[in-house]
Design a protein around this motif. Structure first.
Motif, PDB file in Angstrom:
ATOM      1  N   GLY A  60       0.818  -1.033   0.020  1.00 41.58           N
ATOM      2  CA  GLY A  60      -0.098   0.054   0.088  1.00 41.58           C
ATOM      3  C   GLY A  60       0.666   1.260  -0.142  1.00 41.58           C
ATOM      4  N   PRO A  61       0.381   2.027   0.995  1.00 41.48           N
ATOM      5  CA  PRO A  61       1.271   3.381   0.968  1.00 41.48           C
ATOM      6  C   PRO A  61       2.847   3.261   0.890  1.00 41.48           C
ATOM      7  CG  PRO A  61       0.295   2.978   3.046  1.00 41.48           C
ATOM      8  CD  PRO A  61      -0.261   1.864   2.148  1.00 41.48           C
ATOM      9  N   THR A  62       3.569   4.272   0.497  1.00 36.65           N
ATOM     10  CA  THR A  62       4.890   4.407   0.700  1.00 36.65           C
ATOM     11  C   THR A  62       5.402   4.855   2.107  1.00 36.65           C
ATOM     12  OG1 THR A  62       4.959   6.703  -0.039  1.00 36.65           O
ATOM     13  CG2 THR A  62       5.135   4.979  -1.789  1.00 36.65           C
ATOM     14  N   PRO A  63       6.338   4.411   2.644  1.00 36.08           N
ATOM     15  CA  PRO A  63       6.908   4.895   3.778  1.00 36.08           C
ATOM     16  C   PRO A  63       6.680   6.424   4.185  1.00 36.08           C
ATOM     17  CG  PRO A  63       8.594   3.218   3.020  1.00 36.08           C
ATOM     18  CD  PRO A  63       7.448   3.572   2.012  1.00 36.08           C
ATOM     19  N   ASP A  64       6.767   7.289   3.039  1.00 33.06           N
ATOM     20  CA  ASP A  64       6.601   8.752   3.253  1.00 33.06           C
ATOM     21  C   ASP A  64       5.194   9.158   3.446  1.00 33.06           C
ATOM     22  OD1 ASP A  64       9.616   9.287   3.383  1.00 33.06           O
ATOM     23  OD2 ASP A  64       9.523   9.129   1.267  1.00 33.06           O
ATOM     24  N   ASN A  65       4.280   8.348   2.656  1.00 33.52           N
ATOM     25  CA  ASN A  65       2.870   8.742   2.528  1.00 33.52           C
ATOM     26  C   ASN A  65       2.050   7.692   3.702  1.00 33.52           C
ATOM     27  OD1 ASN A  65       3.338  10.490   0.666  1.00 33.52           O
ATOM     28  ND2 ASN A  65       3.259   8.597  -0.769  1.00 33.52           N
ATOM     29  N   LEU A  66       2.643   6.887   4.306  1.00 33.25           N
ATOM     30  CA  LEU A  66       1.910   6.121   5.301  1.00 33.25           C
ATOM     31  C   LEU A  66       0.858   7.043   6.281  1.00 33.25           C
ATOM     32  CD1 LEU A  66       2.206   2.813   6.545  1.00 33.25           C
ATOM     33  CD2 LEU A  66       1.781   4.151   8.299  1.00 33.25           C
ATOM     34  N   GLY A  67       1.245   7.894   7.051  1.00 30.75           N
ATOM     35  CA  GLY A  67       0.591   8.863   7.861  1.00 30.75           C
ATOM     36  C   GLY A  67      -0.616   9.460   7.256  1.00 30.75           C
ATOM     37  N   GLY A  68      -0.471  10.071   6.113  1.00 32.10           N
ATOM     38  CA  GLY A  68      -1.258  10.695   5.442  1.00 32.10           C
ATOM     39  C   GLY A  68      -2.588   9.481   4.848  1.00 32.10           C
ATOM     40  N   TRP A  69      -1.973   8.556   4.285  1.00 35.47           N
ATOM     41  CA  TRP A  69      -2.819   7.425   4.062  1.00 35.47           C
ATOM     42  C   TRP A  69      -3.666   7.030   4.934  1.00 35.47           C
ATOM     43  CZ3 TRP A  69      -3.938   2.269   5.336  1.00 35.47           C
ATOM     44  CH2 TRP A  69      -4.599   1.563   4.247  1.00 35.47           C
ATOM     45  N   LEU A  70      -3.031   6.617   6.343  1.00 36.26           N
ATOM     46  CA  LEU A  70      -3.959   6.093   7.635  1.00 36.26           C
ATOM     47  C   LEU A  70      -5.046   7.223   7.928  1.00 36.26           C
ATOM     48  CD1 LEU A  70      -4.302   3.940   9.470  1.00 36.26           C
ATOM     49  CD2 LEU A  70      -2.525   5.028  10.934  1.00 36.26           C
ATOM     50  N   HIS A  71      -4.553   8.390   8.010  1.00 37.14           N
ATOM     51  CA  HIS A  71      -5.356   9.589   8.260  1.00 37.14           C
ATOM     52  C   HIS A  71      -6.576   9.417   7.466  1.00 37.14           C
ATOM     53  CE1 HIS A  71      -6.576  13.355  10.192  1.00 37.14           C
ATOM     54  NE2 HIS A  71      -6.798  13.706   8.915  1.00 37.14           N
ATOM     55  N   ARG A  72      -6.373   9.664   5.952  1.00 37.89           N
ATOM     56  CA  ARG A  72      -7.540   9.601   5.168  1.00 37.89           C
ATOM     57  C   ARG A  72      -8.323   8.526   5.090  1.00 37.89           C
ATOM     58  NH1 ARG A  72      -4.166   9.940   1.165  1.00 37.89           N
ATOM     59  NH2 ARG A  72      -4.466   7.922   0.437  1.00 37.89           N
ATOM     60  N   VAL A  73      -7.810   7.316   5.282  1.00 34.93           N
ATOM     61  CA  VAL A  73      -8.836   6.027   5.229  1.00 34.93           C
ATOM     62  C   VAL A  73      -9.503   6.008   6.596  1.00 34.93           C
ATOM     63  CG1 VAL A  73      -8.682   3.653   5.751  1.00 34.93           C
ATOM     64  CG2 VAL A  73      -7.220   4.455   3.955  1.00 34.93           C
ATOM     65  N   ALA A  74      -8.925   6.524   7.566  1.00 35.28           N
ATOM     66  CA  ALA A  74      -9.828   6.652   8.975  1.00 35.28           C
ATOM     67  C   ALA A  74     -10.740   7.779   8.816  1.00 35.28           C
ATOM     68  CB  ALA A  74      -8.764   7.070  10.191  1.00 35.28           C
ATOM     69  N   MET A  75     -10.454   8.950   8.325  1.00 41.85           N
ATOM     70  CA  MET A  75     -11.372   9.960   8.361  1.00 41.85           C
ATOM     71  C   MET A  75     -12.520   9.678   7.365  1.00 41.85           C
ATOM     72  SD  MET A  75     -10.695  11.921  10.500  1.00 41.85           S
ATOM     73  CE  MET A  75     -10.286  10.687  11.400  1.00 41.85           C
ATOM     74  N   ASN A  76     -12.244   8.840   6.112  1.00 40.18           N
ATOM     75  CA  ASN A  76     -13.397   8.262   5.158  1.00 40.18           C
ATOM     76  C   ASN A  76     -14.318   7.405   5.837  1.00 40.18           C
ATOM     77  OD1 ASN A  76     -12.402   9.624   3.220  1.00 40.18           O
ATOM     78  ND2 ASN A  76     -11.161   8.055   2.199  1.00 40.18           N
ATOM     79  N   LEU A  77     -13.623   6.520   6.837  1.00 36.56           N
ATOM     80  CA  LEU A  77     -14.516   5.504   7.433  1.00 36.56           C
ATOM     81  C   LEU A  77     -15.482   6.299   8.510  1.00 36.56           C
ATOM     82  CD1 LEU A  77     -12.120   2.720   7.901  1.00 36.56           C
ATOM     83  CD2 LEU A  77     -14.136   2.535   6.754  1.00 36.56           C
TER      84      LEU A  77
END
Length: 90
Positions: A60-77
């Motif tokens: 999934g997300p690259t190491p540099d993008n993981l924090g933003g990816w996780l935040h976006r997924v959580a907020m979508n949910l």
């Protein structure tokens, strides 16, 4: 998020993944509770985001993008839950 820990988690290091989760859990739960006004629903949404991360951490997300990816997924949910509960704004 610490790039090295993300890389370790992507390589299957369970302790590194636990450190990633611990670093984000409080912030995501707090935001989710503010939006949903319900502790259980907020916790469920954040837990689902982490479950998705477990499945996608390697590819999934690259190491540099993981924090933003996780935040976006959580907020979508969270927002999906808010819409279902009729509490979403905007």
């Amino acid at each position: 998020m610490d790039r090295e820990i993300v890389i370790q988690a992507r390589e299957g290091d369970h302790d590194a993944f636990a450190r990633l989760a611990a670093a984000s859990l409080g912030r995501l739960n707090g935001i989710a509770r503010l939006i949903l006004h319900d502790y259980t629903s907020a916790e469920d949404a954040v837990q689902e985001a982490f479950a998705r991360l477990v499945v996608q951490v390697r590819d999934g997300p690259t190491p540099d993008n993981l924090g933003g990816w996780l935040h976006r997924v959580a907020m979508n949910l969270v927002m999906s839950g808010a819409r279902r509960a009729g509490t979403a704004r905007g």
